[in-house]
Enzyme design. Structure first.
Site, mmCIF file in Angstrom:
data_model
loop_
_atom_site.group_PDB
_atom_site.id
_atom_site.type_symbol
_atom_site.label_atom_id
_atom_site.label_comp_id
_atom_site.label_asym_id
_atom_site.label_seq_id
_atom_site.Cartn_x
_atom_site.Cartn_y
_atom_site.Cartn_z
ATOM 1 N N ASP A 63 0.812 -1.222 0.000
ATOM 2 C CA ASP A 63 0.000 0.000 0.000
ATOM 3 C C ASP A 63 0.843 1.268 0.000
ATOM 4 O OD1 ASP A 63 0.902 -0.514 2.630
ATOM 5 O OD2 ASP A 63 -1.041 -1.296 3.213
ATOM 6 N N ASP A 132 -7.894 -3.158 14.000
ATOM 7 C CA ASP A 132 -9.289 -3.392 13.586
ATOM 8 C C ASP A 132 -9.415 -4.595 12.645
ATOM 9 O OD1 ASP A 132 -8.120 -2.433 11.281
ATOM 10 O OD2 ASP A 132 -9.426 -0.691 11.066
ATOM 11 N N HIS A 134 -7.487 -5.155 9.915
ATOM 12 C CA HIS A 134 -7.137 -4.936 8.501
ATOM 13 C C HIS A 134 -5.827 -5.628 8.127
ATOM 14 C CE1 HIS A 134 -5.018 -0.966 9.788
ATOM 15 N NE2 HIS A 134 -4.062 -1.769 9.353
ATOM 16 N N GLU A 139 -9.768 -2.205 5.160
ATOM 17 C CA GLU A 139 -10.429 -1.915 6.427
ATOM 18 C C GLU A 139 -11.690 -2.772 6.567
ATOM 19 O OE1 GLU A 139 -8.786 -0.345 8.472
ATOM 20 O OE2 GLU A 139 -8.257 1.710 7.959
HETATM 21 C C1 F6R Z 1 1.449 -1.580 6.181
HETATM 22 C C2 F6R Z 1 0.154 -2.261 6.196
HETATM 23 C C3 F6R Z 1 -0.671 -2.330 7.439
HETATM 24 C C4 F6R Z 1 0.139 -2.620 8.698
HETATM 25 C C5 F6R Z 1 -0.794 -2.629 9.914
HETATM 26 C C6 F6R Z 1 -0.028 -2.845 11.212
HETATM 27 O O1 F6R Z 1 2.029 -1.632 4.904
HETATM 28 O O2 F6R Z 1 -0.264 -2.724 5.182
HETATM 29 O O3 F6R Z 1 -1.641 -3.347 7.283
HETATM 30 O O4 F6R Z 1 0.805 -3.836 8.579
HETATM 31 O O5 F6R Z 1 -1.484 -1.432 9.994
HETATM 32 O O6 F6R Z 1 0.786 -1.746 11.443
HETATM 33 P P1 F6R Z 1 1.875 -1.724 12.611
HETATM 34 O O7 F6R Z 1 2.902 -2.715 12.258
HETATM 35 O O8 F6R Z 1 2.412 -0.320 12.553
HETATM 36 O O9 F6R Z 1 1.152 -2.044 13.868
#
Ligand code: F6R
Length: 261
Positions: A63, A132, A134, A139
């Site tokens: 992303d 959440d 994702h 989401e």
């Molecule tokens: C990042 C991504 C997100 C993160 C997720 C967890 O490229 O795709 O899905 O992996 O938000 O983020 P952290 O590791 O910061 O808790």
């Protein structure tokens, strides 16, 4: 799903790095799907210390924020430069991140999917997990068959990511691979640690498959490994069972996944 429960975050980061390293050794020209975020910083740091050559890799990130220049320090392109491409010597011609500044977003998303396909598909997709539920930036409410597209971040994800933007505000929109894109990978590795992830981990592994927890779609994946620490696994009803399965995993299978002990 294979669920591996480890004592603490550093054990999760180390095993995550070992699984990635093993993939690189077995296939130096692997096509990797990669994630950013806090979870991966320590994983990539471990990997960088393993004397690996990433020059033949092809990399696709999950992303990117819409409207952020690749040179913005909070962009995922900048993150990847610092934590992965540079330390592993990745060829930038084969290092792809969705272009959040593209004039035609739909065309950019279609191009991204085509590039993944033209590269032969993803050998391994690395994932973190949102509080959440994702994966990527799919989401709650995301289609479980979705492909790369524009998504709007939820207030909780924007709040979690605000740490990267200091006085600025976290963008509202992102481009993200879809749940369907992720499920198309030949192997999936998801890493999560800390108590804030406990509810999402339980919903992903043991809850019903539902768009309200997009990560639960991984239950359909035939080769998905989930590595979490005890805090993130605290709500798992079958925790003891997962510990037993991993403790008795045949050595050959363990080495295939993690490399030699
Ligand atoms: C990042 C991504 C997100 C993160 C997720 C967890 O490229 O795709 O899905 O992996 O938000 O983020 P952290 O590791 O910061 O808790």
């Amino acid at each position: 799903m294979e669920v591996i429960l480890l004592s603490d975050p550093s054990a999760v980061r180390l095993l995550g790095a070992r699984i990635l390293a093993q993939q690189l050794r077995r296939r130096p020209d692997s096509v990797l799907g990669l994630a950013t975020g806090q979870t991966m910083i320590g994983v990539y740091a471990q990997l960088a210390g393993m004397q690996l050559d990433g020059s033949q890799l092809t990399c696709f990130n999950l992303d990117e924020y819409v409207g952020l220049s690749p040179s913005h320090p909070a962009s995922y392109r900048a993150y990847m430069e610092q934590h992965f491409y540079e330390p592993l010597g990745v060829n930038r011609q084969r290092a792809f991140v969705p272009d959040g500044q593209a004039d035609d977003i739909e065309a950019e998303c279609a191009r991204y999917e085509q590039r993944i396909e033209a590269a032969g598909g993803l050998d391994l997709q690395l994932l973190g997990l949102g509080e959440d539920g994702h994966i990527g930036f799919n989401e709650p409410g995301s289609s479980l068959a979705s492909r790369t597209r524009l998504k709007t971040l939820t207030p909780s994800t924007r709040a979690a990511n605000q740490r990267d933007f200091g006085d600025g505000t976290t963008p509202l929109h992102v481009l993200t691979m879809g749940v369907g894109t992720i499920l198309s990978a030949r192997r999936v590795l998801l890493l999560a640690y800390g108590p804030k992830k406990a509810e999402a981990v339980a919903a992903m592994v043991e809850g019903p498959v539902t768009a309200m927890c997009p990560a639960s779609a991984l239950q359909f994946h035939p080769a998905c490994t989930v590595v979490v620490d005890e805090a993130a696994g605290a709500h798992l009803r079958l925790a003891d069972y997962y510990r037993t399965v991993y403790a008795h995993k045949p050595r050959a299978a363990r080495e295939r996944l993690e490399g030699p002990a």
